[in-house]
Enzyme design. Sequence first.
Site, mmCIF file in Angstrom:
data_model
loop_
_atom_site.group_PDB
_atom_site.id
_atom_site.type_symbol
_atom_site.label_atom_id
_atom_site.label_comp_id
_atom_site.label_asym_id
_atom_site.label_seq_id
_atom_site.Cartn_x
_atom_site.Cartn_y
_atom_site.Cartn_z
ATOM 1 N N SER A 29 0.819 -1.209 0.000
ATOM 2 C CA SER A 29 0.000 0.000 0.000
ATOM 3 C C SER A 29 0.853 1.260 0.000
ATOM 4 C CB SER A 29 -0.912 0.016 1.231
ATOM 5 O OG SER A 29 -1.569 1.263 1.353
ATOM 6 N N TYR B 121 -2.935 5.545 -4.510
ATOM 7 C CA TYR B 121 -4.113 6.369 -4.713
ATOM 8 C C TYR B 121 -3.654 7.596 -5.501
ATOM 9 C CZ TYR B 121 -6.818 3.803 -1.186
ATOM 10 O OH TYR B 121 -7.494 2.835 -0.495
ATOM 11 N N THR C 251 -5.584 2.366 -7.396
ATOM 12 C CA THR C 251 -6.984 2.249 -6.999
ATOM 13 C C THR C 251 -7.778 3.386 -7.637
ATOM 14 O OG1 THR C 251 -6.621 1.085 -4.920
ATOM 15 C CG2 THR C 251 -8.576 2.457 -5.050
ATOM 16 N N LYS D 125 -7.288 -0.926 -10.165
ATOM 17 C CA LYS D 125 -8.061 -1.697 -9.190
ATOM 18 C C LYS D 125 -9.364 -0.973 -8.876
ATOM 19 C CE LYS D 125 -7.754 -3.535 -4.447
ATOM 20 N NZ LYS D 125 -8.762 -2.686 -3.779
ATOM 21 N N HIS E 267 -13.505 -2.770 -3.434
ATOM 22 C CA HIS E 267 -12.759 -2.232 -2.294
ATOM 23 C C HIS E 267 -13.141 -2.961 -0.999
ATOM 24 C CE1 HIS E 267 -10.200 1.497 -1.736
ATOM 25 N NE2 HIS E 267 -10.290 1.071 -0.486
#
Length: 370
Positions: free
Chosen positions: A112, A135, A161, A238, A262
């Site tokens: 992440s 992100y 994402t 994603k 998610h």
Amino acid sequence: MTRPRTGPVLTASDYQHLARDVVDPDVWDFIEGGAESERTLAANVAAFDRVRLRPRVLTDVSTVDTAVSLFGADFATPIGVAPTAYHRLVDAEGEVATAQGAGAAGALFVVSVFASRTLEDIAKASPGGLWLHLYWLSRRDVLADLIRRAADAGYQALLLTVDAPRIGRRWRDMRNGFAIGADVTAVNIDEAVMASTHRGGTGRSAIAEHAAQSFDQTVTWADLAWLRAQTSLPIVLKGILTAEDAILAVEHGVDGIVVSNHGGRQLDGAVAALDALPEVVDAVGGAMPVLFDGGVRRGTDALVALALGARMVLLGRPPLWALAAGGADGVAGLLETTTGELAHAMALTGRPRLADLDRTVLSFRVGGER
């Protein structure tokens, strides 16, 4: 953090029960919770309960092969670790331990952007494959620096994402006034960018407030050209749930997509990830690999997703359970157990290779397909 004494640990749910005993209640709600009334969270798991398998017999299953290749990297298993933030919330070693466990199992680990260990330390600890998750932050200079560091450290792909222009209304976190403790930080990003994640308050989530301040809500498909200009690494999106967006992903030249809602943490009432998978696979038509996450809790779940066309299946919450319960060994044990369950199911359905898995394995309607 005190580890519980364990008896035989045979399933992902065993790790879940062990983890609950050692994780702080507010952190547990952060991990386990979904958006609003958690209908989509429940639907992700329930979707697998509707599936039955069609076993074939008198097939040589003396050797079952779970190995898979993706973007030139080889993995012992098609079951990997999805990106989840702040692993040090449940284990002092955090993502370093997760990387060690995933590497020991020959599995992919998607790290992440909000990891609580440095990208470089995670890479040094991993004998296996790593991707970096992103992100789309408003600070493009921060994104560019992360991408450069990931490439320099040997990460093999970027996973962006795309279903979170703002964070879902997670009632558990709001009720808890959840914030990240000062002892755990997203160490790969400037402190000034992350400061609001540490400021909770009654009826609000620091995670959501940070996203509102830091995520770029103006991003469109056209912005992918900027991302492509930053890197030669494969780019995977994603959060795709529809044929329309899958087609746009192909048209915009991305390298892969992940069918995901998610983990039920964004739009409550969104379609279960498994029900969206056939539509997306059909729309892509083999133009790129399709990955999957959402509700996978055992090897037979992974088999169903693979039979519907997923190239790889990612686990979100279960690796955190295993990390909390047993550190790096727990993560390795979870992935090895789930892969073993998959191999067992492949043998008993008479499909000893991943290439043998297709929709003929499934006995009834899933997402509009048989």
